[in-house]
Design an enzyme around this catalytic site. Structure first.
Site, PDB file in Angstrom:
ATOM      1  CD  GLN A   1      -7.781  -2.832   0.779  1.00  0.00           C
ATOM      2  OE1 GLN A   1      -7.237  -1.838   0.309  1.00  0.00           O
ATOM      3  NE2 GLN A   1      -7.674  -4.021   0.221  1.00  0.00           N
TER       4      GLN A   1
ATOM      5  NE  ARG B   1      -1.178   4.832  -2.648  1.00  0.00           N
ATOM      6  CZ  ARG B   1      -2.133   4.042  -3.154  1.00  0.00           C
ATOM      7  NH1 ARG B   1      -1.907   2.743  -3.326  1.00  0.00           N
ATOM      8  NH2 ARG B   1      -3.303   4.538  -3.505  1.00  0.00           N
TER       9      ARG B   1
ATOM     10  CG  HIS C   1      -7.607   3.175  -0.838  1.00  0.00           C
ATOM     11  ND1 HIS C   1      -6.286   3.006  -1.232  1.00  0.00           N
ATOM     12  CD2 HIS C   1      -8.257   2.066  -1.273  1.00  0.00           C
ATOM     13  CE1 HIS C   1      -6.154   1.834  -1.878  1.00  0.00           C
ATOM     14  NE2 HIS C   1      -7.322   1.253  -1.903  1.00  0.00           N
TER      15      HIS C   1
ATOM     16  CD  GLU D   1      -6.976   1.150  -7.985  1.00  0.00           C
ATOM     17  OE1 GLU D   1      -7.948   0.541  -7.498  1.00  0.00           O
ATOM     18  OE2 GLU D   1      -5.957   0.571  -8.357  1.00  0.00           O
TER      19      GLU D   1
ATOM     20  CG  ASN E   1      -2.684   1.659  -7.813  1.00  0.00           C
ATOM     21  OD1 ASN E   1      -1.636   2.199  -7.506  1.00  0.00           O
ATOM     22  ND2 ASN E   1      -3.792   1.801  -7.107  1.00  0.00           N
TER      23      ASN E   1
ATOM     24  CE1 TYR F   1      -3.116  -3.389  -8.188  1.00  0.00           C
ATOM     25  CE2 TYR F   1      -2.293  -5.465  -7.288  1.00  0.00           C
ATOM     26  CZ  TYR F   1      -2.664  -4.140  -7.126  1.00  0.00           C
ATOM     27  OH  TYR F   1      -2.583  -3.567  -5.875  1.00  0.00           O
TER      28      TYR F   1
ATOM     29  CD  GLU G   1      -3.030  -0.264  -4.802  1.00  0.00           C
ATOM     30  OE1 GLU G   1      -3.565  -1.263  -5.337  1.00  0.00           O
ATOM     31  OE2 GLU G   1      -3.700   0.635  -4.243  1.00  0.00           O
TER      32      GLU G   1
END
Ligand SMILES: OC[C@@H]1[C@@H](O)[C@H](O)[C@@H](O)c2[nH]c(CCc3ccccc3)c[n+]21
Length: 447
Positions: free
Chosen positions: A23, A80, A124, A169, A294, A296, A354
């Site tokens: 990313q 991280r 990842h 994940e 993580n 959200y 996250e």
């Protein structure tokens, strides 16, 4: 109305920010690196919303010193990031690419000089394309490929990394990469998905065993969790909520913490659900040091028999606030999720690895980016995290997603999560108001 009472986190609470290799790094084939499956996938026509790829991204592979300086400006105590497997092993296994290791050594040296604790994720999502072509995670050998890769990193970088995570994940790899085909490798297979999940967890366990043999520090697993609510009090929606909960939240954690998969999965996958060896299930229980969560959002579910497993769909909540990802802003779900993990899995040490939000930020003006909605998102979730600590959750730290605006997978560059804005035409970085807010939180160790 924001609650104005001040709060303080425990001494030693670890404050960080997070990114991932594909990313932010760019230069996917530089210095001997091999292509990853995300390099391959993002170059497929129509794979990415804005036609974006990770070819340049934030150019972090070349600008990492500038970015470490930004981390210092924010007062980060930890960073991280993930290691690109195909930089280290261009064909995924066998021949090592020294230049790939050298990049991460340089990054680690800059971080340690800056007093920033590295937290490295081994995987990842960016699997070497050479391994994808051998079946990727659907191939039972993938667990051994991963363990060999992990062993090399522990040996070569282990003295510089105090916190490791095996996988980021696994649920997203399965759901987005093998059920819905919107992430690499773009498959839609009820037969592959359960095996991919199983091999990912076998890989995690073998990676932990490799760490026990020659690693230093601590190692954990990072999972995405989302509390599930029912859209109505009816039995069909309650069942849909329970299936959605088993499918996202329990599948992987029951696997590695309890050594079994939820019964609901065999029910919803039917004849596609394999019979797993008991020896495999015993391997999955290899103990590890912390859980990375993580968080959200939450989802409110109703029955959707026509959908693939979990035969549920989420329902938009009238009057609720949503981010640019279409995710409801629901900080209380973080407290609830942390409590659920504590109670169900024996109070493991937890890092929030996250948490963050995509909002449509204005372009930088006079060196400033006003992102008040992100400031409020972070404030609310930090309060929720603190409430969990008050309720006895063993929460050790928090990593904001993300340090930089970056490549948001199939959504490309339009969704921005950064504490720091990146102008991708100039690669100029500008710390947003949320970055300065977070800097002050770290300085105060609280709100
Ligand atoms: O979407 C924001 C971030 C990604 O940029 C990270 O790479 C990834 O670790 C991550 N996970 C989640 C939550 C799980 C999820 C991911 C993708 C799509 C839907 C849910 C959100 N995020």
């Amino acid at each position: 109305m924001t609650d104005s009472s001040s709060i303080r986190f425990p001494d030693g609470f670890l404050w960080g920010a997070a990114t991932s290799a594909y990313q932010v790094e760019g230069s996917p084939l530089a210095d001997g690196a091999g292509p990853s499956n995300w390099h391959h996938f993002s170059h497929q026509p129509d794979a990415i919303a804005d036609g974006g790829t990770g070819d340049v991204a934030c150019d972090h592979y070349r600008r990492y010193e500038e970015d470490v300086a930004l981390m210092r400006q924010l007062g980060l105590q930890a960073y991280r990031f993930s290691v690109s497997w195909s930089r280290i092993l261009p064909e995924g296994r066998g021949r090592i690419n020294p230049a790939g290791l050298d990049f991460y050594r340089r990054l680690l040296d800059r971080l340690l000089e800056a007093g920033i604790q590295p937290c490295a994720t081994l995987f990842h999502w960016d699997l070497p394309q050479a391994l994808q072509e051998q079946g990727g995670w659907a191939n039972r050998d993938s667990a051994n490929w991963f363990a060999d890769y992990a062993h090399i990193l522990f040996r070569e970088l282990g003295d510089k990394v105090p916190l490791w995570a095996t996988l980021n994940e696994p649920w997203v790899v399965v759901n987005d990469g093998y059920m819905h085909g919107v992430h690499a490798p773009g498959h839609r297979s009820l037969d592959e998905a359960p095996w991919v999940a199983h091999n990912l967890l076998r890989a995690h366990a073998l990676g932990v065993q490799a760490f026990r043999a020659d690693g230093q520090g601590q190692i954990g697993l990072v999972v995405n969790l989302e509390p599930k609510y029912a859209a109505s009090v009816g039995p069909d929606d309650a069942a849909a909520m329970s299936r959605a909960h088993a499918y996202m939240n329990r599948w992987f954690l029951d696997g590695v913490m309890l050594g079994s998969y939820p019964d609901e999965l065999a029910e919803m996958f039917g004849q596609h659900w394999p019979r797993f060896d008991l020896a495999d299930m015993a391997l999955l229980l290899e103990p590890f040091d912390f859980l990375g969560i993580n968080y959200y959002t939450r989802s409110v579910n109703r029955d959707a028999p026509q959908n693939p497993p979990p035969h549920a769909e989420s329902v938009r909540q009238e009057g609720a606030e949503y981010t640019e990802m279409g995710w409801e802003v629901f900080p209380e779900g973080l407290t609830r999720t942390l409590q659920w993990v504590k109670q169900r899995y024996g109070d493991p040490p937890i890092y929030i690895t996250e948490n963050g939000a995509a909002f449509a930020d204005p372009p930088a003006h006079n060196g400033r980016v006003a992102d008040p909605r992100r400031v409020e998102y972070l404030r609310g979730h930090l309060r929720a995290a603190h409430e969990a600590i008050r309720l006895g959750v063993n929460l050790k730290g928090y990593f904001a997603w993300s340090l930089l605006d970056n490549f948001e997978w199939s959504l490309g560059y339009a969704k921005t999560f950064g504490l720091v804005q990146v102008d991708f035409s100039s690669q100029r970085r500008t710390i947003k108001d949320s970055g300065y807010f977070y800097r002050d939180v770290i300085a105060r160790n609280g709100l």
